[in-house]
Design a protein around this motif. Structure first.
Motif, short mmCIF file in Angstrom:
data_model
loop_
_atom_site.label_atom_id
_atom_site.label_comp_id
_atom_site.label_asym_id
_atom_site.label_seq_id
_atom_site.Cartn_x
_atom_site.Cartn_y
_atom_site.Cartn_z
N ILE A 1 39.52 21.67 -19.23
CA ILE A 1 39.65 21.24 -20.63
C ILE A 1 40.81 21.97 -21.31
O ILE A 1 41.58 21.37 -22.06
CB ILE A 1 38.33 21.43 -21.39
N LYS A 2 40.95 23.26 -21.04
CA LYS A 2 42.06 24.02 -21.64
C LYS A 2 43.42 23.43 -21.26
O LYS A 2 44.37 23.52 -22.04
CB LYS A 2 41.99 25.48 -21.23
N HIS A 3 43.51 22.84 -20.09
CA HIS A 3 44.78 22.27 -19.64
C HIS A 3 44.98 20.82 -20.09
O HIS A 3 46.06 20.27 -19.89
CB HIS A 3 44.91 22.38 -18.12
N TRP A 4 43.96 20.23 -20.66
CA TRP A 4 44.10 18.86 -21.17
C TRP A 4 45.05 18.85 -22.37
O TRP A 4 45.21 19.86 -23.05
CB TRP A 4 42.77 18.33 -21.65
N SER A 5 45.58 17.68 -22.64
CA SER A 5 46.38 17.53 -23.86
C SER A 5 45.46 17.66 -25.07
O SER A 5 44.24 17.45 -24.98
CB SER A 5 47.06 16.16 -23.88
N ARG A 6 46.03 17.96 -26.19
CA ARG A 6 45.26 18.05 -27.44
C ARG A 6 44.53 16.74 -27.73
O ARG A 6 43.37 16.74 -28.13
CB ARG A 6 46.19 18.42 -28.59
N GLN A 7 45.19 15.62 -27.49
CA GLN A 7 44.59 14.32 -27.76
C GLN A 7 43.34 14.10 -26.90
O GLN A 7 42.34 13.56 -27.38
CB GLN A 7 45.60 13.19 -27.54
N TRP A 8 43.36 14.50 -25.64
CA TRP A 8 42.19 14.34 -24.78
C TRP A 8 41.04 15.20 -25.30
O TRP A 8 39.88 14.77 -25.26
CB TRP A 8 42.52 14.73 -23.36
N LYS A 9 41.34 16.40 -25.77
CA LYS A 9 40.29 17.26 -26.33
C LYS A 9 39.69 16.61 -27.57
O LYS A 9 38.46 16.61 -27.74
CB LYS A 9 40.85 18.65 -26.67
N ILE A 10 40.54 16.07 -28.41
CA ILE A 10 40.05 15.40 -29.63
C ILE A 10 39.18 14.21 -29.26
O ILE A 10 38.12 13.99 -29.85
CB ILE A 10 41.24 15.00 -30.53
N GLU A 11 39.58 13.44 -28.26
CA GLU A 11 38.78 12.30 -27.82
C GLU A 11 37.43 12.75 -27.26
O GLU A 11 36.41 12.08 -27.49
CB GLU A 11 39.56 11.48 -26.81
N LEU A 12 37.41 13.87 -26.54
CA LEU A 12 36.14 14.40 -26.03
C LEU A 12 35.22 14.77 -27.19
O LEU A 12 34.03 14.42 -27.19
CB LEU A 12 36.40 15.63 -25.15
N ILE A 13 35.75 15.42 -28.18
CA ILE A 13 34.95 15.80 -29.36
C ILE A 13 34.44 14.55 -30.06
O ILE A 13 33.25 14.41 -30.33
CB ILE A 13 35.78 16.66 -30.33
N ARG A 14 35.33 13.61 -30.33
CA ARG A 14 34.95 12.39 -31.05
C ARG A 14 33.94 11.54 -30.29
O ARG A 14 33.17 10.82 -30.91
CB ARG A 14 36.19 11.56 -31.35
N SER A 15 33.94 11.61 -28.97
CA SER A 15 33.01 10.80 -28.18
C SER A 15 31.55 11.17 -28.47
O SER A 15 30.68 10.31 -28.42
CB SER A 15 33.30 10.92 -26.68
N GLY A 16 31.29 12.42 -28.77
CA GLY A 16 29.93 12.85 -29.07
C GLY A 16 29.70 13.30 -30.49
O GLY A 16 28.57 13.48 -30.92
N ASN A 17 30.79 13.49 -31.23
CA ASN A 17 30.69 14.02 -32.58
C ASN A 17 31.82 13.42 -33.43
O ASN A 17 32.74 14.12 -33.84
CB ASN A 17 30.80 15.56 -32.52
N PRO A 18 31.74 12.11 -33.69
CA PRO A 18 32.85 11.43 -34.37
C PRO A 18 33.15 11.95 -35.77
O PRO A 18 34.27 11.82 -36.24
CB PRO A 18 32.41 9.97 -34.41
N GLU A 19 32.18 12.57 -36.42
CA GLU A 19 32.38 13.09 -37.78
C GLU A 19 32.81 14.56 -37.78
O GLU A 19 32.99 15.15 -38.83
CB GLU A 19 31.09 12.94 -38.59
N TRP A 20 32.95 15.14 -36.61
CA TRP A 20 33.33 16.55 -36.47
C TRP A 20 32.34 17.46 -37.21
O TRP A 20 32.73 18.44 -37.85
CB TRP A 20 34.75 16.81 -36.97
N CYS A 21 31.06 17.13 -37.13
CA CYS A 21 30.03 17.96 -37.77
C CYS A 21 29.96 19.32 -37.06
O CYS A 21 30.18 19.42 -35.86
CB CYS A 21 28.66 17.29 -37.68
N ASP A 22 29.62 20.35 -37.82
CA ASP A 22 29.39 21.66 -37.23
C ASP A 22 28.01 21.61 -36.58
O ASP A 22 26.99 21.42 -37.25
CB ASP A 22 29.44 22.74 -38.31
N LEU A 23 27.96 21.77 -35.28
CA LEU A 23 26.73 21.63 -34.50
C LEU A 23 25.92 22.92 -34.41
O LEU A 23 24.88 22.94 -33.75
CB LEU A 23 27.06 21.11 -33.10
N TYR A 24 26.38 23.96 -35.04
CA TYR A 24 25.72 25.27 -34.92
C TYR A 24 24.24 25.20 -35.31
O TYR A 24 23.39 25.72 -34.59
CB TYR A 24 26.45 26.32 -35.74
N GLU A 25 23.94 24.57 -36.44
CA GLU A 25 22.54 24.50 -36.89
C GLU A 25 21.65 23.78 -35.88
O GLU A 25 20.47 24.08 -35.77
CB GLU A 25 22.45 23.83 -38.25
N SER A 26 22.21 22.84 -35.14
CA SER A 26 21.42 22.10 -34.15
C SER A 26 21.04 22.96 -32.94
O SER A 26 20.10 22.63 -32.23
CB SER A 26 22.16 20.85 -33.69
#
Length: 97
Positions: free
Chosen positions: A69-94
């Motif tokens: 993941i560290k070697h992925w492009s920034r866009q791939w990391k963003i797509e990974l995040i958006r795939s499970g967390n499209p609103e970019w919510c802070d998941l800490y409380e969960s």
């Protein structure tokens, strides 16, 4: 070496600075980042929001996944995040519930 290992991504804000890490204790590690207890990149850049995480049973697989993941492009990391967390919510409380 088996157990539960977590690969995680923190962000400073939606589409902000990203940090990829791996840990055995996700709650403790996120708390350390949130409270600025970890010197270095995350504290310097205000990277505190847990926006993605995944579990692995084998530390070797978790470490390899983190490296990949560290070697992925920034866009791939963003797509990974958006795939499970499209609103970019802070998941800490969960995870502390």
């Amino acid at each position: 070496m088996t157990g539960c290992y977590w690969v995680y991504i923190l962000a400073s804000r939606p589409n902000g600075t990203l940090y990829v890490g791996v840990t055995r204790d996700l709650v403790r590690r996120c708390y350390e980042h949130r409270e600025g207890l970890v010197e270095g990149f995350t504290r310097q850049h205000g990277v505190k929001q847990l926006v993605y995480f995944e579990a692995h049973d084998d530390v070797r697989i978790a470490l390899q996944r983190e490296k990949n993941i560290k070697h992925w492009s920034r866009q791939w990391k963003i797509e990974l995040i958006r795939s499970g967390n499209p609103e970019w919510c802070d998941l800490y409380e969960s995870i502390v519930g």
